[in-house]
Design a protein around this motif. Structure first.
Motif, short mmCIF file in Angstrom:
data_model
loop_
_atom_site.label_atom_id
_atom_site.label_comp_id
_atom_site.label_asym_id
_atom_site.label_seq_id
_atom_site.Cartn_x
_atom_site.Cartn_y
_atom_site.Cartn_z
N ARG A 1 1.03 -1.06 0.13
CA ARG A 1 -0.05 -0.16 0.19
C ARG A 1 0.82 1.24 0.11
NH1 ARG A 1 -3.17 -1.03 5.37
NH2 ARG A 1 -1.29 -1.06 6.03
N PHE A 2 0.39 2.36 -0.58
CA PHE A 2 1.07 3.57 -0.47
C PHE A 2 0.37 4.44 1.06
CE2 PHE A 2 1.49 3.60 -5.06
CZ PHE A 2 2.91 3.18 -5.03
N ARG A 3 1.23 4.90 1.80
CA ARG A 3 1.03 5.40 2.92
C ARG A 3 2.12 6.54 3.32
NH1 ARG A 3 0.84 3.44 8.92
NH2 ARG A 3 2.40 1.59 8.13
N LEU A 4 1.88 7.77 3.66
CA LEU A 4 2.94 8.54 3.91
C LEU A 4 3.37 8.63 5.36
CD1 LEU A 4 4.48 10.67 2.86
CD2 LEU A 4 2.84 12.47 3.35
N LEU A 5 4.67 8.48 5.28
CA LEU A 5 5.05 8.72 7.03
C LEU A 5 6.41 9.25 7.06
CD1 LEU A 5 4.73 4.85 8.36
CD2 LEU A 5 3.54 6.91 8.81
N TYR A 6 6.51 10.02 7.86
CA TYR A 6 8.12 10.66 8.02
C TYR A 6 8.91 10.02 9.24
CZ TYR A 6 6.02 14.29 5.17
OH TYR A 6 5.09 14.87 4.20
N ASN A 7 9.98 9.43 8.59
CA ASN A 7 10.88 8.58 9.67
C ASN A 7 12.02 9.46 10.26
OD1 ASN A 7 12.30 6.71 10.78
ND2 ASN A 7 12.38 5.46 9.16
N PRO A 8 12.07 10.05 11.57
CA PRO A 8 13.09 10.44 11.85
C PRO A 8 14.47 9.59 12.44
CG PRO A 8 11.59 10.09 13.64
CD PRO A 8 11.04 9.47 12.48
N GLY A 9 14.21 8.24 12.46
CA GLY A 9 15.14 7.26 12.93
C GLY A 9 15.99 6.59 11.89
N ALA A 10 16.44 5.40 11.93
CA ALA A 10 16.82 4.32 11.06
C ALA A 10 15.78 3.50 10.52
CB ALA A 10 18.16 3.77 11.76
N GLY B 1 15.97 4.56 16.93
CA GLY B 1 17.04 5.77 17.49
C GLY B 1 16.07 7.09 16.98
N ALA B 2 14.51 7.25 16.97
CA ALA B 2 13.96 8.37 16.43
C ALA B 2 14.80 9.69 17.11
CB ALA B 2 12.57 8.32 16.61
N ARG C 1 18.61 17.41 10.87
CA ARG C 1 17.58 16.70 11.65
C ARG C 1 16.35 16.20 10.94
NH1 ARG C 1 15.33 20.27 14.96
NH2 ARG C 1 15.99 21.97 13.71
N GLY C 2 16.40 16.33 9.65
CA GLY C 2 15.27 16.11 8.60
C GLY C 2 14.82 14.66 8.82
N HIS C 3 13.78 14.53 8.53
CA HIS C 3 13.07 13.14 8.56
C HIS C 3 12.90 12.57 6.94
CE1 HIS C 3 10.56 14.31 12.46
NE2 HIS C 3 11.64 14.16 12.37
N PHE D 1 6.73 -2.87 7.54
CA PHE D 1 7.63 -1.67 7.40
C PHE D 1 7.06 -0.83 6.30
CE2 PHE D 1 10.05 -4.85 5.12
CZ PHE D 1 10.22 -4.00 4.05
N VAL D 2 7.57 0.59 6.20
CA VAL D 2 7.28 1.69 5.51
C VAL D 2 8.32 2.07 4.96
CG1 VAL D 2 5.96 3.59 4.84
CG2 VAL D 2 4.99 2.11 6.37
N GLY D 3 8.83 2.22 3.70
CA GLY D 3 10.03 2.50 3.02
C GLY D 3 9.78 3.32 1.86
N ASN D 4 10.87 3.51 0.99
CA ASN D 4 10.88 4.18 -0.32
C ASN D 4 11.63 3.76 -1.18
OD1 ASN D 4 13.49 5.20 0.63
ND2 ASN D 4 12.71 6.40 2.17
N VAL D 5 11.81 4.25 -2.36
CA VAL D 5 12.55 3.88 -3.29
C VAL D 5 14.33 3.71 -3.13
CG1 VAL D 5 13.62 4.40 -5.71
CG2 VAL D 5 11.03 4.66 -5.02
#
Length: 168
Positions: free
Chosen positions: A52-61, A66-67, A123-125, A136-140
């Motif tokens: 599925r496509f679902r938008l998240l912003y990940n501050p960690g690894a 380690g967010a 400090r960007g996500h 898990f949710v990832g990207n390209v």
């Protein structure tokens, strides 16, 4: 016989950086799409619940581990980019060159996210939007990093005697 290791550095550099730039461009373009299309929406099924496509912003690894330490990941990623550039310019084979280029592209695009996205410099996500069955949710960039790692590991694990003979 693979002659990529004996090719001059000038012949390898464009290929290594072209693959890395392609990964960065695809990743950033898809993140732009995700940020302009997915906010405020329910997950969009691509392959049912499995993908599925679902938008998240990940501050960690990975898996948001380690967010609270985003700046540490920024430093680690910057060091990884430098190390990958060094190794990508001296691959032992064509497969290794592609693998290192994929890793380099993924690391660069994650570094760009950490440097230039909200909430601020270093400090960007990381923008994640490909949901794999809720695991898990990832990207390209994550796909490129995974693919590069597999391309490095498979020949190392299963190349055995053939790889040793090629190196000799």
């Amino acid at each position: 016989m693979d002659t990529s290791a004996s090719r001059p550095l000038a012949a390898r550099v464009p290929v290594v950086f072209a693959v890395a730039v392609l990964v960065v461009a695809l990743d950033q373009a898809t993140k732009f799409w995700a940020e302009s299309t997915l906010p405020g929406r329910a997950p969009i099924p691509v392959l049912g619940e499995f993908l599925r496509f679902r938008l998240l912003y990940n501050p960690g690894a990975a898996f948001s581990i380690g967010a609270g330490s985003t700046w540490i990941f920024t430093i680690i990623t910057a060091v990884a980019v430098v190390v990958l550039i060094r190794f990508a310019l001296k691959p032992a084979s064509g497969v290794q060159a592609v693998a290192l280029s994929l890793l380099l592209g993924g690391a660069i695009t994650h570094l760009l996210d950490r440097l230039f996205r909200e909430p601020g410099f270093a400090r960007g996500h990381v923008v994640d939007f490909i949901d794999y069955n809720g695991w898990f949710v990832g990207n390209v960039a994550d796909i490129a990093l995974f693919s590069g790692a597999v391309l490095l590991l498979v020949p190392a694990l299963f190349g055995g005697e053939d790889q040793k003979k090629a190196e000799d």
